[in-house]
Design a protein around this motif. Structure first.
Motif, PDB file in Angstrom:
ATOM      1  N   VAL A 179      -4.484 -10.504 -27.873  1.00 20.11           N
ATOM      2  CA  VAL A 179      -4.777 -11.726 -27.129  1.00 20.11           C
ATOM      3  C   VAL A 179      -3.449 -12.273 -26.618  1.00 20.11           C
ATOM      4  O   VAL A 179      -2.521 -12.485 -27.407  1.00 20.11           O
ATOM      5  CB  VAL A 179      -5.475 -12.782 -28.015  1.00 20.11           C
ATOM      6  N   LYS A 180      -3.343 -12.484 -25.304  1.00 22.25           N
ATOM      7  CA  LYS A 180      -2.136 -13.078 -24.709  1.00 22.25           C
ATOM      8  C   LYS A 180      -2.286 -14.587 -24.766  1.00 22.25           C
ATOM      9  O   LYS A 180      -3.301 -15.137 -24.345  1.00 22.25           O
ATOM     10  CB  LYS A 180      -1.961 -12.584 -23.281  1.00 22.25           C
ATOM     11  N   VAL A 181      -1.247 -15.256 -25.289  1.00 25.46           N
ATOM     12  CA  VAL A 181      -1.318 -16.696 -25.518  1.00 25.46           C
ATOM     13  C   VAL A 181      -0.084 -17.395 -24.969  1.00 25.46           C
ATOM     14  O   VAL A 181       0.959 -16.780 -24.766  1.00 25.46           O
ATOM     15  CB  VAL A 181      -1.459 -17.014 -27.022  1.00 25.46           C
ATOM     16  N   THR A 182      -0.229 -18.694 -24.742  1.00 32.38           N
ATOM     17  CA  THR A 182       0.886 -19.575 -24.421  1.00 32.38           C
ATOM     18  C   THR A 182       0.766 -20.762 -25.366  1.00 32.38           C
ATOM     19  O   THR A 182      -0.269 -21.436 -25.388  1.00 32.38           O
ATOM     20  CB  THR A 182       0.823 -20.051 -22.958  1.00 32.38           C
ATOM     21  N   ASP A 183       1.805 -21.021 -26.141  1.00 23.70           N
ATOM     22  CA  ASP A 183       1.721 -22.108 -27.112  1.00 23.70           C
ATOM     23  C   ASP A 183       2.066 -23.453 -26.476  1.00 23.70           C
ATOM     24  O   ASP A 183       2.333 -23.548 -25.269  1.00 23.70           O
ATOM     25  CB  ASP A 183       2.575 -21.803 -28.346  1.00 23.70           C
ATOM     26  N   SER A 184       2.085 -24.497 -27.287  1.00 23.05           N
ATOM     27  CA  SER A 184       2.313 -25.854 -26.788  1.00 23.05           C
ATOM     28  C   SER A 184       3.714 -26.044 -26.201  1.00 23.05           C
ATOM     29  O   SER A 184       3.943 -26.959 -25.430  1.00 23.05           O
ATOM     30  CB  SER A 184       2.075 -26.868 -27.903  1.00 23.05           C
ATOM     31  N   LYS A 185       4.642 -25.153 -26.534  1.00 17.86           N
ATOM     32  CA  LYS A 185       5.999 -25.214 -25.986  1.00 17.86           C
ATOM     33  C   LYS A 185       6.155 -24.286 -24.786  1.00 17.86           C
ATOM     34  O   LYS A 185       7.265 -24.010 -24.358  1.00 17.86           O
ATOM     35  CB  LYS A 185       7.014 -24.846 -27.069  1.00 17.86           C
ATOM     36  N   ARG A 186       5.037 -23.793 -24.269  1.00 14.98           N
ATOM     37  CA  ARG A 186       4.984 -22.883 -23.120  1.00 14.98           C
ATOM     38  C   ARG A 186       5.662 -21.543 -23.386  1.00 14.98           C
ATOM     39  O   ARG A 186       6.164 -20.899 -22.477  1.00 14.98           O
ATOM     40  CB  ARG A 186       5.544 -23.537 -21.871  1.00 14.98           C
ATOM     41  N   GLN A 187       5.694 -21.138 -24.640  1.00 14.49           N
ATOM     42  CA  GLN A 187       6.195 -19.812 -24.983  1.00 14.49           C
ATOM     43  C   GLN A 187       5.032 -18.836 -24.902  1.00 14.49           C
ATOM     44  O   GLN A 187       3.950 -19.107 -25.412  1.00 14.49           O
ATOM     45  CB  GLN A 187       6.787 -19.792 -26.386  1.00 14.49           C
TER      46      GLN A 187
END
Length: 138
Positions: free
Chosen positions: A89-97
Protein backbone atom coordinates in the motif's frame (compact mmCIF):
# COMPACT_ATOMS: atom_id res chain seq x y z
CA UNK A 1 -9.51 -12.23 -11.77
CA UNK A 2 -13.14 -12.98 -12.25
CA UNK A 3 -14.37 -11.93 -8.82
CA UNK A 4 -17.51 -9.83 -8.64
CA UNK A 5 -16.41 -7.94 -5.55
CA UNK A 6 -17.45 -4.44 -6.45
CA UNK A 7 -20.96 -5.06 -5.15
CA UNK A 8 -19.33 -6.15 -1.91
CA UNK A 9 -16.63 -3.50 -1.55
CA UNK A 10 -18.77 -0.97 0.31
CA UNK A 11 -19.99 -3.59 2.76
CA UNK A 12 -16.49 -4.97 3.19
CA UNK A 13 -14.94 -1.59 3.85
CA UNK A 14 -17.56 -0.72 6.43
CA UNK A 15 -16.87 -4.19 7.82
CA UNK A 16 -20.32 -5.59 7.34
CA UNK A 17 -18.57 -8.43 5.55
CA UNK A 18 -20.50 -10.65 3.17
CA UNK A 19 -19.37 -13.10 0.51
CA UNK A 20 -19.32 -12.15 -3.19
CA UNK A 21 -21.43 -13.94 -5.76
CA UNK A 22 -18.58 -15.61 -7.65
CA UNK A 23 -16.81 -18.80 -6.58
CA UNK A 24 -13.90 -17.64 -4.47
CA UNK A 25 -12.10 -18.32 -1.25
CA UNK A 26 -12.34 -15.61 1.36
CA UNK A 27 -10.36 -15.14 4.52
CA UNK A 28 -12.15 -12.85 6.94
CA UNK A 29 -9.47 -11.93 9.43
CA UNK A 30 -9.66 -10.16 12.78
CA UNK A 31 -6.43 -8.69 14.09
CA UNK A 32 -6.49 -8.68 17.89
CA UNK A 33 -3.71 -6.14 18.47
CA UNK A 34 -4.34 -3.71 15.59
CA UNK A 35 -4.66 -0.80 18.00
CA UNK A 36 -0.95 -1.02 18.85
CA UNK A 37 0.09 -0.68 15.18
CA UNK A 38 0.15 3.12 14.94
CA UNK A 39 -2.70 2.89 12.40
CA UNK A 40 -0.89 0.67 9.90
CA UNK A 41 -2.91 -2.48 10.62
CA UNK A 42 -6.67 -2.64 10.25
CA UNK A 43 -8.61 -4.61 12.84
CA UNK A 44 -10.37 -6.51 10.01
CA UNK A 45 -8.84 -7.69 6.75
CA UNK A 46 -10.54 -9.60 3.94
CA UNK A 47 -8.48 -11.55 1.41
CA UNK A 48 -10.18 -12.98 -1.68
CA UNK A 49 -8.50 -15.54 -3.91
CA UNK A 50 -9.13 -18.45 -6.21
CA UNK A 51 -7.54 -21.84 -5.57
CA UNK A 52 -4.43 -22.35 -7.68
CA UNK A 53 -4.06 -18.68 -8.65
CA UNK A 54 -1.29 -16.42 -7.39
CA UNK A 55 -3.16 -13.10 -7.48
CA UNK A 56 -5.43 -12.02 -4.62
CA UNK A 57 -7.51 -9.00 -3.63
CA UNK A 58 -7.17 -7.49 -0.18
CA UNK A 59 -9.73 -5.20 1.48
CA UNK A 60 -9.24 -3.28 4.74
CA UNK A 61 -9.51 0.20 6.26
CA UNK A 62 -5.86 1.09 5.67
CA UNK A 63 -6.25 0.48 1.94
CA UNK A 64 -9.48 2.50 1.81
CA UNK A 65 -7.93 5.35 3.83
CA UNK A 66 -5.30 5.78 1.12
CA UNK A 67 -7.73 5.98 -1.77
CA UNK A 68 -8.22 2.44 -3.07
CA UNK A 69 -11.04 -0.04 -2.81
CA UNK A 70 -8.65 -2.96 -2.70
CA UNK A 71 -5.01 -3.89 -3.10
CA UNK A 72 -3.79 -6.54 -5.48
CA UNK A 73 -1.45 -8.98 -3.82
CA UNK A 74 -0.16 -12.46 -4.37
CA UNK A 75 0.12 -15.84 -2.74
CA UNK A 76 3.76 -16.20 -1.76
CA UNK A 77 3.57 -19.60 -0.07
CA UNK A 78 0.82 -22.22 -0.02
CA UNK A 79 1.31 -25.62 1.55
CA UNK A 80 -0.49 -28.00 3.91
CA UNK A 81 0.38 -25.90 6.99
CA UNK A 82 0.02 -22.29 5.87
CA UNK A 83 -0.71 -19.77 3.16
CA UNK A 84 1.25 -16.52 3.05
CA UNK A 85 -0.11 -13.48 1.22
CA UNK A 86 1.86 -10.32 0.39
CA UNK A 87 0.68 -6.91 -0.82
CA UNK A 88 1.75 -3.28 -0.77
CA UNK A 89 0.00 0.00 0.00
CA UNK A 90 1.49 3.37 -1.04
CA UNK A 91 0.89 5.98 1.66
CA UNK A 92 1.56 9.61 2.51
CA UNK A 93 1.69 10.43 6.20
CA UNK A 94 0.67 13.62 8.00
CA UNK A 95 4.14 15.10 7.36
CA UNK A 96 3.74 14.45 3.60
CA UNK A 97 6.34 11.70 3.64
CA UNK A 98 5.71 9.01 1.04
CA UNK A 99 6.26 5.36 1.79
CA UNK A 100 5.32 1.94 0.54
CA UNK A 101 4.00 -0.32 3.26
CA UNK A 102 4.67 -3.98 2.53
CA UNK A 103 2.23 -6.40 4.18
CA UNK A 104 2.84 -10.10 4.78
CA UNK A 105 0.00 -12.14 6.30
CA UNK A 106 0.47 -15.82 7.10
CA UNK A 107 -2.69 -17.87 7.63
CA UNK A 108 -2.10 -21.01 9.72
CA UNK A 109 -4.49 -23.66 8.40
CA UNK A 110 -4.61 -25.91 11.48
CA UNK A 111 -5.80 -23.33 14.02
CA UNK A 112 -6.87 -20.49 11.65
CA UNK A 113 -4.36 -18.15 13.31
CA UNK A 114 -2.75 -15.25 11.52
CA UNK A 115 0.60 -13.55 11.78
CA UNK A 116 0.99 -10.20 10.08
CA UNK A 117 4.09 -8.09 9.51
CA UNK A 118 4.06 -4.59 8.04
CA UNK A 119 7.36 -3.26 6.76
CA UNK A 120 7.67 0.40 5.70
CA UNK A 121 10.10 -0.02 2.78
CA UNK A 122 13.14 2.22 3.22
CA UNK A 123 12.39 2.91 6.89
CA UNK A 124 13.06 1.14 10.16
CA UNK A 125 10.43 -0.32 12.42
CA UNK A 126 8.28 -3.25 11.40
CA UNK A 127 4.81 -3.50 12.91
CA UNK A 128 3.29 -6.88 13.72
CA UNK A 129 -0.19 -8.23 14.26
CA UNK A 130 -1.81 -11.46 15.29
CA UNK A 131 -5.31 -12.80 15.27
CA UNK A 132 -7.59 -15.28 13.60
CA UNK A 133 -9.08 -15.78 10.13
CA UNK A 134 -12.32 -17.45 9.18
CA UNK A 135 -12.08 -19.16 5.78
CA UNK A 136 -15.17 -19.08 3.58
CA UNK A 137 -15.79 -20.60 0.17
CA UNK A 138 -18.60 -19.13 -1.89
Amino acid sequence: MKFSFFAVVAATLTLGITAPASAANLLMCKVSNAGASRGWISDKIVIAYEEGRKDVLVFDRVISNYGSESAVGKVETDNAKRTTFVWEVKVTDSKRQHATMQYRLTFLKKNHGLRLTVNPLGYRGDVTGKGICTPTVS
